[in-house]
Design an enzyme around this catalytic site. Structure first.
Site, PDB file in Angstrom:
ATOM      1  N   ARG A  72     -13.691  -7.807 -17.492  1.00  0.00           N
ATOM      2  CA  ARG A  72     -12.985  -6.743 -17.557  1.00  0.00           C
ATOM      3  C   ARG A  72     -13.270  -5.648 -17.769  1.00  0.00           C
ATOM      4  NH1 ARG A  72     -12.089  -5.455 -22.449  1.00  0.00           N
ATOM      5  NH2 ARG A  72     -11.955  -7.548 -24.030  1.00  0.00           N
ATOM      6  N   TYR A 125      10.051   2.952  -7.648  1.00  0.00           N
ATOM      7  CA  TYR A 125      10.579   1.702  -8.110  1.00  0.00           C
ATOM      8  C   TYR A 125      11.180   1.386  -8.662  1.00  0.00           C
ATOM      9  CZ  TYR A 125       9.153  -3.098  -8.586  1.00  0.00           C
ATOM     10  OH  TYR A 125       8.795  -4.708  -8.517  1.00  0.00           O
ATOM     11  N   ASP A 197       2.462   8.179  -7.207  1.00  0.00           N
ATOM     12  CA  ASP A 197       2.309   7.294  -6.216  1.00  0.00           C
ATOM     13  C   ASP A 197       2.073   6.796  -4.705  1.00  0.00           C
ATOM     14  OD1 ASP A 197       2.556   4.102  -5.478  1.00  0.00           O
ATOM     15  OD2 ASP A 197       4.071   3.627  -7.133  1.00  0.00           O
ATOM     16  N   LYS A 222       0.888  -3.630  -0.538  1.00  0.00           N
ATOM     17  CA  LYS A 222       1.519  -3.115  -0.062  1.00  0.00           C
ATOM     18  C   LYS A 222       0.226  -3.453   1.088  1.00  0.00           C
ATOM     19  CE  LYS A 222       5.102  -3.810  -2.671  1.00  0.00           C
ATOM     20  NZ  LYS A 222       4.688  -3.746  -4.047  1.00  0.00           N
TER      21      LYS A 222
HETATM   22  N1  LCS Z   1       5.162   1.845  -6.625  1.00  0.00           N
HETATM   23  C1  LCS Z   1       5.985   0.768  -5.961  1.00  0.00           C
HETATM   24  C2  LCS Z   1       6.363   1.975  -4.837  1.00  0.00           C
HETATM   25  C3  LCS Z   1       6.273  -0.122  -5.704  1.00  0.00           C
HETATM   26  O1  LCS Z   1       6.632  -0.421  -4.991  1.00  0.00           O
HETATM   27  C4  LCS Z   1       5.557  -1.004  -6.836  1.00  0.00           C
HETATM   28  C5  LCS Z   1       5.947  -2.716  -5.733  1.00  0.00           C
HETATM   29  C6  LCS Z   1       4.641  -1.145  -7.147  1.00  0.00           C
HETATM   30  C7  LCS Z   1       4.706   0.201  -7.390  1.00  0.00           C
HETATM   31  C8  LCS Z   1       4.343  -1.817  -8.543  1.00  0.00           C
HETATM   32  O2  LCS Z   1       3.350  -2.997  -7.644  1.00  0.00           O
HETATM   33  P1  LCS Z   1       3.104  -4.501  -8.455  1.00  0.00           P
HETATM   34  O3  LCS Z   1       2.712  -4.709  -9.444  1.00  0.00           O
HETATM   35  O4  LCS Z   1       4.240  -5.174  -7.361  1.00  0.00           O
HETATM   36  O5  LCS Z   1       1.706  -4.486  -6.990  1.00  0.00           O
HETATM   37  N2  LCS Z   1       7.071  -2.975  -5.019  1.00  0.00           N
HETATM   38  C9  LCS Z   1       8.139  -3.548  -4.793  1.00  0.00           C
HETATM   39  C10 LCS Z   1       9.585  -4.068  -3.668  1.00  0.00           C
HETATM   40  O6  LCS Z   1       9.774  -2.531  -3.003  1.00  0.00           O
HETATM   41  N3  LCS Z   1       9.740  -4.750  -3.690  1.00  0.00           N
HETATM   42  O7  LCS Z   1       8.684  -6.138  -4.660  1.00  0.00           O
HETATM   43  C11 LCS Z   1       7.441  -5.078  -5.121  1.00  0.00           C
END
Ligand code: LCS
Length: 407
Positions: A72, A125, A197, A222
Protein backbone atom coordinates in the site's frame (compact mmCIF):
# COMPACT_ATOMS: atom_id res chain seq x y z
CA UNK A 1 6.83 10.40 11.25
CA UNK A 2 6.12 7.21 9.36
CA UNK A 3 7.44 6.88 5.84
CA UNK A 4 4.81 7.12 3.11
CA UNK A 5 7.27 6.64 0.31
CA UNK A 6 9.66 4.10 -1.14
CA UNK A 7 12.24 6.83 -1.50
CA UNK A 8 14.33 8.41 1.24
CA UNK A 9 13.49 12.07 1.94
CA UNK A 10 15.18 14.59 -0.36
CA UNK A 11 16.23 12.06 -3.02
CA UNK A 12 15.25 12.84 -6.62
CA UNK A 13 14.17 9.91 -8.79
CA UNK A 14 17.07 9.10 -11.11
CA UNK A 15 16.37 8.18 -14.69
CA UNK A 16 17.97 5.16 -16.34
CA UNK A 17 18.01 7.05 -19.66
CA UNK A 18 18.10 10.72 -18.59
CA UNK A 19 18.41 12.11 -22.12
CA UNK A 20 16.01 9.66 -23.80
CA UNK A 21 13.16 10.96 -25.93
CA UNK A 22 9.47 10.34 -25.29
CA UNK A 23 9.13 7.20 -27.43
CA UNK A 24 12.25 5.65 -25.93
CA UNK A 25 10.93 6.23 -22.42
CA UNK A 26 7.64 4.52 -23.34
CA UNK A 27 9.47 1.35 -24.32
CA UNK A 28 12.15 1.42 -21.61
CA UNK A 29 10.41 2.05 -18.30
CA UNK A 30 12.19 3.74 -15.46
CA UNK A 31 12.96 0.78 -13.19
CA UNK A 32 15.63 -0.82 -11.06
CA UNK A 33 17.63 -3.42 -12.99
CA UNK A 34 16.39 -7.01 -12.74
CA UNK A 35 18.96 -9.56 -11.45
CA UNK A 36 17.89 -12.06 -14.14
CA UNK A 37 17.86 -9.52 -16.95
CA UNK A 38 14.09 -9.67 -17.44
CA UNK A 39 13.16 -7.36 -20.31
CA UNK A 40 9.87 -6.42 -18.64
CA UNK A 41 9.41 -5.11 -15.12
CA UNK A 42 8.42 -8.22 -13.11
CA UNK A 43 5.17 -8.34 -11.13
CA UNK A 44 6.19 -8.13 -7.47
CA UNK A 45 2.98 -9.76 -6.22
CA UNK A 46 3.83 -9.44 -2.56
CA UNK A 47 1.91 -7.56 0.11
CA UNK A 48 4.96 -7.14 2.35
CA UNK A 49 8.76 -6.95 2.11
CA UNK A 50 11.31 -8.48 4.50
CA UNK A 51 13.71 -6.20 6.36
CA UNK A 52 17.36 -7.28 6.59
CA UNK A 53 17.24 -6.61 10.33
CA UNK A 54 15.46 -4.40 12.86
CA UNK A 55 17.67 -1.38 12.09
CA UNK A 56 16.83 -1.68 8.38
CA UNK A 57 13.10 -1.74 9.15
CA UNK A 58 13.43 1.30 11.40
CA UNK A 59 15.44 3.21 8.76
CA UNK A 60 12.79 2.50 6.09
CA UNK A 61 9.98 3.65 8.38
CA UNK A 62 11.93 6.78 9.25
CA UNK A 63 12.36 7.58 5.54
CA UNK A 64 16.15 7.48 5.86
CA UNK A 65 16.68 4.75 3.29
CA UNK A 66 15.13 3.85 -0.10
CA UNK A 67 13.24 0.57 -0.12
CA UNK A 68 9.96 -1.24 0.24
CA UNK A 69 7.88 -1.90 3.35
CA UNK A 70 4.32 -2.80 2.35
CA UNK A 71 2.56 -2.62 -1.03
CA UNK A 72 0.00 0.00 0.00
CA UNK A 73 2.98 2.29 0.67
CA UNK A 74 5.05 1.25 -2.33
CA UNK A 75 6.06 -1.67 -4.54
CA UNK A 76 8.76 -2.06 -7.24
CA UNK A 77 6.29 -2.75 -10.10
CA UNK A 78 4.09 0.18 -9.09
CA UNK A 79 7.08 2.45 -8.61
CA UNK A 80 8.34 1.64 -12.11
CA UNK A 81 5.02 2.90 -13.50
CA UNK A 82 5.06 5.96 -11.23
CA UNK A 83 8.59 6.95 -12.22
CA UNK A 84 7.97 6.26 -15.91
CA UNK A 85 4.79 8.36 -16.15
CA UNK A 86 6.39 11.11 -14.02
CA UNK A 87 9.22 11.20 -16.57
CA UNK A 88 6.76 11.39 -19.48
CA UNK A 89 4.91 14.30 -17.86
CA UNK A 90 8.14 16.02 -16.82
CA UNK A 91 7.27 15.95 -13.11
CA UNK A 92 9.07 15.18 -9.84
CA UNK A 93 7.24 11.95 -9.08
CA UNK A 94 4.13 9.84 -9.59
CA UNK A 95 1.48 8.35 -7.30
CA UNK A 96 -0.40 5.42 -8.85
CA UNK A 97 -3.96 4.79 -7.66
CA UNK A 98 -6.61 2.08 -7.89
CA UNK A 99 -8.68 4.19 -10.33
CA UNK A 100 -8.75 7.59 -11.96
CA UNK A 101 -11.34 8.71 -9.46
CA UNK A 102 -9.04 7.50 -6.68
CA UNK A 103 -6.44 9.93 -8.05
CA UNK A 104 -8.99 12.76 -8.08
CA UNK A 105 -10.10 11.93 -4.51
CA UNK A 106 -6.53 11.80 -3.18
CA UNK A 107 -5.67 15.17 -4.75
CA UNK A 108 -8.83 16.88 -3.47
CA UNK A 109 -8.54 15.46 0.04
CA UNK A 110 -4.85 16.32 0.31
CA UNK A 111 -5.16 19.88 -0.95
CA UNK A 112 -8.57 21.07 0.33
CA UNK A 113 -9.26 21.81 4.02
CA UNK A 114 -12.71 22.42 5.53
CA UNK A 115 -13.88 25.84 4.34
CA UNK A 116 -11.61 25.85 1.30
CA UNK A 117 -13.05 26.72 -2.08
CA UNK A 118 -12.18 25.21 -5.45
CA UNK A 119 -12.98 26.15 -9.04
CA UNK A 120 -13.51 23.43 -11.63
CA UNK A 121 -14.21 23.13 -15.34
CA UNK A 122 -18.01 22.70 -15.48
CA UNK A 123 -17.92 19.94 -18.08
CA UNK A 124 -15.67 17.54 -16.16
CA UNK A 125 -16.32 13.80 -16.03
CA UNK A 126 -19.59 13.55 -14.02
CA UNK A 127 -18.34 11.66 -10.92
CA UNK A 128 -15.34 14.02 -10.57
CA UNK A 129 -17.89 16.74 -9.91
CA UNK A 130 -20.15 14.44 -7.86
CA UNK A 131 -17.26 13.64 -5.52
CA UNK A 132 -17.15 17.26 -4.39
CA UNK A 133 -20.83 18.19 -4.57
CA UNK A 134 -22.15 15.01 -2.95
CA UNK A 135 -19.34 14.10 -0.56
CA UNK A 136 -16.62 16.69 0.13
CA UNK A 137 -19.31 19.37 0.56
CA UNK A 138 -20.29 17.51 3.77
CA UNK A 139 -16.80 18.31 5.09
CA UNK A 140 -17.16 22.00 4.26
CA UNK A 141 -15.46 22.12 0.86
CA UNK A 142 -17.02 24.74 -1.41
CA UNK A 143 -16.91 24.59 -5.21
CA UNK A 144 -17.76 26.61 -8.30
CA UNK A 145 -18.15 25.11 -11.78
CA UNK A 146 -17.38 27.41 -14.66
CA UNK A 147 -16.47 27.28 -18.33
CA UNK A 148 -12.70 27.45 -17.76
CA UNK A 149 -12.16 28.04 -21.49
CA UNK A 150 -13.44 31.57 -20.68
CA UNK A 151 -10.69 33.14 -18.54
CA UNK A 152 -13.00 35.93 -17.33
CA UNK A 153 -15.25 33.27 -15.74
CA UNK A 154 -12.25 31.79 -13.91
CA UNK A 155 -11.21 35.21 -12.56
CA UNK A 156 -14.79 36.02 -11.46
CA UNK A 157 -15.04 32.75 -9.52
CA UNK A 158 -11.92 33.41 -7.38
CA UNK A 159 -12.71 33.96 -3.67
CA UNK A 160 -10.40 34.63 -0.72
CA UNK A 161 -10.77 30.94 0.25
CA UNK A 162 -9.95 29.57 -3.24
CA UNK A 163 -7.08 27.08 -2.96
CA UNK A 164 -7.37 24.91 -6.04
CA UNK A 165 -8.27 25.27 -9.71
CA UNK A 166 -9.16 22.00 -11.45
CA UNK A 167 -9.12 21.90 -15.22
CA UNK A 168 -10.06 19.06 -17.52
CA UNK A 169 -8.88 19.81 -21.06
CA UNK A 170 -10.12 18.72 -23.52
CA UNK A 171 -13.17 18.19 -21.33
CA UNK A 172 -15.33 15.07 -21.21
CA UNK A 173 -17.46 15.07 -23.38
CA UNK A 174 -18.01 18.70 -24.43
CA UNK A 175 -14.42 18.88 -25.81
CA UNK A 176 -13.94 22.36 -24.38
CA UNK A 177 -10.31 23.42 -24.30
CA UNK A 178 -8.77 25.58 -21.56
CA UNK A 179 -5.69 27.76 -22.03
CA UNK A 180 -3.41 26.12 -19.46
CA UNK A 181 -0.66 28.75 -19.57
CA UNK A 182 -3.20 31.52 -18.88
CA UNK A 183 -5.00 29.64 -16.09
CA UNK A 184 -1.64 28.77 -14.51
CA UNK A 185 -0.91 32.49 -14.34
CA UNK A 186 -4.25 33.17 -12.63
CA UNK A 187 -3.58 30.33 -10.18
CA UNK A 188 -0.13 31.71 -9.36
CA UNK A 189 -1.47 35.25 -8.83
CA UNK A 190 -3.96 33.95 -6.27
CA UNK A 191 -1.81 31.32 -4.56
CA UNK A 192 -3.88 28.39 -5.88
CA UNK A 193 -2.67 24.97 -6.95
CA UNK A 194 -3.52 24.18 -10.60
CA UNK A 195 -4.55 20.55 -11.12
CA UNK A 196 -5.07 19.27 -14.68
CA UNK A 197 -6.90 16.09 -15.67
CA UNK A 198 -4.86 15.12 -18.75
CA UNK A 199 -6.81 11.91 -19.45
CA UNK A 200 -8.20 12.97 -22.85
CA UNK A 201 -4.83 14.09 -24.23
CA UNK A 202 -2.25 11.82 -22.53
CA UNK A 203 1.32 13.09 -22.06
CA UNK A 204 1.98 12.27 -25.71
CA UNK A 205 -0.27 15.12 -26.85
CA UNK A 206 -0.14 17.56 -23.94
CA UNK A 207 2.23 18.19 -21.02
CA UNK A 208 0.47 20.51 -18.56
CA UNK A 209 3.40 20.76 -16.10
CA UNK A 210 5.45 22.44 -18.83
CA UNK A 211 2.64 24.99 -19.24
CA UNK A 212 2.63 25.88 -15.53
CA UNK A 213 0.34 23.31 -13.87
CA UNK A 214 1.33 21.96 -10.43
CA UNK A 215 -0.36 18.55 -10.53
CA UNK A 216 -1.43 16.34 -13.45
CA UNK A 217 -3.65 13.32 -13.10
CA UNK A 218 -5.00 10.60 -15.36
CA UNK A 219 -7.53 7.88 -15.50
CA UNK A 220 -4.95 5.38 -16.84
CA UNK A 221 -7.99 3.22 -17.62
CA UNK A 222 -8.10 5.25 -20.85
CA UNK A 223 -5.23 6.08 -23.26
CA UNK A 224 -2.27 5.29 -20.98
CA UNK A 225 -3.26 1.64 -20.60
CA UNK A 226 -5.30 1.63 -23.79
CA UNK A 227 -6.64 -1.93 -23.83
CA UNK A 228 -9.86 -1.78 -21.79
CA UNK A 229 -8.54 -4.37 -19.33
CA UNK A 230 -7.49 -2.22 -16.35
CA UNK A 231 -9.07 0.47 -14.16
CA UNK A 232 -6.39 2.69 -12.66
CA UNK A 233 -5.16 6.21 -12.07
CA UNK A 234 -2.01 8.22 -11.59
CA UNK A 235 -1.04 11.60 -10.15
CA UNK A 236 2.17 13.41 -11.14
CA UNK A 237 3.39 16.38 -9.11
CA UNK A 238 5.74 19.08 -10.33
CA UNK A 239 7.50 19.35 -6.98
CA UNK A 240 8.70 17.16 -4.12
CA UNK A 241 6.68 19.34 -1.73
CA UNK A 242 3.38 18.47 -3.48
CA UNK A 243 4.41 14.81 -3.64
CA UNK A 244 4.88 14.86 0.14
CA UNK A 245 1.45 16.47 0.63
CA UNK A 246 -0.50 14.07 -1.61
CA UNK A 247 1.27 10.71 -1.21
CA UNK A 248 0.54 10.19 2.53
CA UNK A 249 -3.14 10.89 1.88
CA UNK A 250 -3.25 8.23 -0.86
CA UNK A 251 -1.43 5.75 1.42
CA UNK A 252 -3.78 6.41 4.35
CA UNK A 253 -6.87 6.41 2.14
CA UNK A 254 -5.75 3.04 0.78
CA UNK A 255 -6.53 3.74 -2.89
CA UNK A 256 -3.18 2.35 -4.09
CA UNK A 257 -2.70 0.56 -7.39
CA UNK A 258 -2.05 -3.17 -7.38
CA UNK A 259 1.23 -4.59 -8.80
CA UNK A 260 -0.59 -6.64 -11.42
CA UNK A 261 -2.48 -3.55 -12.59
CA UNK A 262 0.83 -1.66 -12.78
CA UNK A 263 2.38 -4.44 -14.90
CA UNK A 264 -0.49 -4.31 -17.40
CA UNK A 265 -0.34 -0.52 -17.59
CA UNK A 266 3.44 -0.63 -18.20
CA UNK A 267 2.73 -3.03 -21.08
CA UNK A 268 -0.03 -0.87 -22.55
CA UNK A 269 2.10 2.26 -22.21
CA UNK A 270 4.77 0.94 -24.59
CA UNK A 271 2.48 1.53 -27.60
CA UNK A 272 0.88 4.80 -26.43
CA UNK A 273 2.38 6.89 -29.24
CA UNK A 274 1.62 4.31 -31.96
CA UNK A 275 -1.97 3.85 -30.78
CA UNK A 276 -2.62 7.58 -30.60
CA UNK A 277 -1.06 8.32 -33.99
CA UNK A 278 -3.23 5.68 -35.63
CA UNK A 279 -6.44 6.57 -33.78
CA UNK A 280 -6.13 10.31 -34.32
CA UNK A 281 -5.53 9.89 -38.07
CA UNK A 282 -8.79 7.90 -38.23
CA UNK A 283 -10.58 10.37 -35.94
CA UNK A 284 -9.78 13.23 -38.32
CA UNK A 285 -11.34 11.28 -41.21
CA UNK A 286 -14.40 10.31 -39.16
CA UNK A 287 -14.89 13.89 -37.88
CA UNK A 288 -14.67 15.36 -41.41
CA UNK A 289 -17.09 12.73 -42.70
CA UNK A 290 -19.58 13.41 -39.89
CA UNK A 291 -19.33 17.18 -40.43
CA UNK A 292 -20.62 16.85 -43.99
CA UNK A 293 -23.33 14.28 -43.15
CA UNK A 294 -26.87 15.65 -43.68
CA UNK A 295 -28.19 14.08 -40.46
CA UNK A 296 -25.50 15.60 -38.22
CA UNK A 297 -26.14 19.07 -36.78
CA UNK A 298 -22.64 19.69 -35.38
CA UNK A 299 -19.35 17.93 -34.62
CA UNK A 300 -16.89 18.83 -31.84
CA UNK A 301 -13.41 17.54 -32.64
CA UNK A 302 -10.39 19.60 -31.58
CA UNK A 303 -8.71 18.85 -34.93
CA UNK A 304 -11.43 20.54 -37.02
CA UNK A 305 -11.05 24.24 -37.86
CA UNK A 306 -14.71 24.55 -36.78
CA UNK A 307 -13.72 23.83 -33.15
CA UNK A 308 -14.01 27.17 -31.32
CA UNK A 309 -10.53 26.81 -29.77
CA UNK A 310 -8.75 25.19 -32.69
CA UNK A 311 -5.93 27.80 -32.66
CA UNK A 312 -5.32 27.28 -28.94
CA UNK A 313 -5.32 23.50 -29.50
CA UNK A 314 -2.57 23.94 -32.10
CA UNK A 315 -0.46 25.91 -29.61
CA UNK A 316 -1.11 23.72 -26.58
CA UNK A 317 -1.31 20.18 -27.93
CA UNK A 318 0.96 18.30 -30.34
CA UNK A 319 -1.96 16.41 -31.90
CA UNK A 320 -5.73 16.22 -31.80
CA UNK A 321 -6.46 12.85 -30.20
CA UNK A 322 -9.32 10.54 -30.99
CA UNK A 323 -12.36 11.76 -29.05
CA UNK A 324 -15.31 13.12 -31.03
CA UNK A 325 -18.63 14.48 -29.80
CA UNK A 326 -21.50 15.19 -32.17
CA UNK A 327 -25.18 15.89 -32.22
CA UNK A 328 -27.74 14.53 -34.65
CA UNK A 329 -30.45 16.72 -36.14
CA UNK A 330 -33.04 14.36 -34.70
CA UNK A 331 -31.79 15.00 -31.13
CA UNK A 332 -31.91 12.36 -28.43
CA UNK A 333 -34.21 9.97 -30.28
CA UNK A 334 -31.92 9.93 -33.31
CA UNK A 335 -28.91 9.40 -31.02
CA UNK A 336 -30.55 6.35 -29.43
CA UNK A 337 -31.25 4.90 -32.89
CA UNK A 338 -27.64 5.46 -33.89
CA UNK A 339 -26.27 3.78 -30.76
CA UNK A 340 -28.62 0.83 -31.25
CA UNK A 341 -27.71 0.68 -34.95
CA UNK A 342 -23.91 0.50 -34.89
CA UNK A 343 -22.46 -3.00 -35.32
CA UNK A 344 -18.71 -2.43 -35.11
CA UNK A 345 -18.43 0.39 -32.57
CA UNK A 346 -19.26 -0.98 -29.12
CA UNK A 347 -21.99 0.70 -27.10
CA UNK A 348 -20.10 1.15 -23.84
CA UNK A 349 -18.75 3.82 -21.52
CA UNK A 350 -15.00 4.45 -21.11
CA UNK A 351 -12.73 5.61 -23.92
CA UNK A 352 -9.17 5.73 -25.18
CA UNK A 353 -8.78 2.03 -25.96
CA UNK A 354 -7.85 0.18 -29.13
CA UNK A 355 -11.53 -0.54 -29.81
CA UNK A 356 -14.02 2.10 -30.95
CA UNK A 357 -16.70 2.91 -28.36
CA UNK A 358 -19.89 4.93 -28.59
CA UNK A 359 -22.04 6.24 -25.71
CA UNK A 360 -24.66 8.79 -24.67
CA UNK A 361 -23.32 11.07 -21.89
CA UNK A 362 -26.68 12.56 -20.80
CA UNK A 363 -28.12 9.12 -19.89
CA UNK A 364 -24.83 7.36 -19.03
CA UNK A 365 -21.52 8.95 -17.88
CA UNK A 366 -23.05 12.32 -16.94
CA UNK A 367 -26.49 11.14 -15.78
CA UNK A 368 -25.68 12.15 -12.19
CA UNK A 369 -25.63 15.85 -13.13
CA UNK A 370 -28.82 17.92 -13.04
CA UNK A 371 -30.27 18.67 -16.48
CA UNK A 372 -29.56 22.38 -15.91
CA UNK A 373 -25.87 21.80 -14.99
CA UNK A 374 -25.45 19.45 -17.93
CA UNK A 375 -26.79 21.89 -20.48
CA UNK A 376 -24.73 24.72 -18.90
CA UNK A 377 -21.66 22.49 -19.31
CA UNK A 378 -22.42 21.97 -23.02
CA UNK A 379 -23.66 18.38 -22.60
CA UNK A 380 -26.86 18.50 -24.61
CA UNK A 381 -29.42 15.69 -24.55
CA UNK A 382 -28.63 14.61 -28.10
CA UNK A 383 -24.83 14.61 -27.75
CA UNK A 384 -23.18 11.34 -28.77
CA UNK A 385 -19.58 10.57 -27.73
CA UNK A 386 -17.40 8.49 -30.04
CA UNK A 387 -13.95 7.21 -29.00
CA UNK A 388 -12.06 6.19 -32.13
CA UNK A 389 -9.96 3.03 -31.88
CA UNK A 390 -7.32 1.56 -34.17
CA UNK A 391 -9.57 -0.48 -36.49
CA UNK A 392 -9.54 0.14 -40.27
CA UNK A 393 -11.14 3.54 -40.73
CA UNK A 394 -13.09 2.30 -43.78
CA UNK A 395 -14.85 -0.19 -41.50
CA UNK A 396 -15.69 2.53 -38.96
CA UNK A 397 -17.11 4.80 -41.68
CA UNK A 398 -19.15 1.96 -43.19
CA UNK A 399 -20.53 1.14 -39.75
CA UNK A 400 -21.56 4.74 -39.07
CA UNK A 401 -22.99 5.04 -42.56
CA UNK A 402 -25.29 2.04 -42.20
CA UNK A 403 -26.37 3.10 -38.70
CA UNK A 404 -27.10 6.68 -39.79
CA UNK A 405 -29.24 5.43 -42.68
CA UNK A 406 -31.60 3.93 -40.11
CA UNK A 407 -31.84 7.23 -38.19
N1 LCS B 1 -11.16 11.72 -15.55
C1 LCS B 1 -11.70 11.60 -16.78
C2 LCS B 1 -11.49 12.68 -17.78
C3 LCS B 1 -12.47 10.48 -17.09
O1 LCS B 1 -12.98 10.38 -18.31
C4 LCS B 1 -12.67 9.48 -16.09
C5 LCS B 1 -13.50 8.28 -16.37
C6 LCS B 1 -12.11 9.65 -14.82
C7 LCS B 1 -11.34 10.79 -14.59
C8 LCS B 1 -12.26 8.64 -13.73
O2 LCS B 1 -11.44 7.55 -14.01
P1 LCS B 1 -11.72 6.02 -13.56
O3 LCS B 1 -11.93 6.04 -12.09
O4 LCS B 1 -12.94 5.58 -14.29
O5 LCS B 1 -10.49 5.32 -13.97
N2 LCS B 1 -14.31 8.40 -17.50
C9 LCS B 1 -15.19 7.55 -17.92
C10 LCS B 1 -16.03 7.78 -19.02
O6 LCS B 1 -16.10 8.81 -19.68
N3 LCS B 1 -16.77 6.71 -19.24
O7 LCS B 1 -16.55 5.74 -18.29
C11 LCS B 1 -15.52 6.22 -17.40
Amino acid sequence: MLSHDTRAAGTEPTHTHPTAGFNTRLVHPQADGDPYGAVNVPIYQSSTFAFRNAAHGAALFAGQEDGYIYTRIGNPTIRALEDTVAGLEGGYGGIATSSGLGAVAAVYMALLDAGAHMISTASVYGPTRGLVEQHLARFGVQSSYVDTSDLARVREAIRPATRLIYVETPSNPAMQVTDLRAVAEIAREHGCVLVVDNTFASPYLQRPLELGADVVLHSVTKFINGHADVVGGIIVTRTEELQRRIRPLMVNLGCNMDPHQAFLVLRGLKTLALRIERAQASAMQVARWLETHPKVSWVRYVGLPSHPQHDLVRRQMRGFGSMISFELKGGLEAGVRLMDGVRLATLAVSLGGVETLIEHPASMTHAGMSCEDRVAAGITDGLVRYSVGIEDVEDLLADLDQALQAV
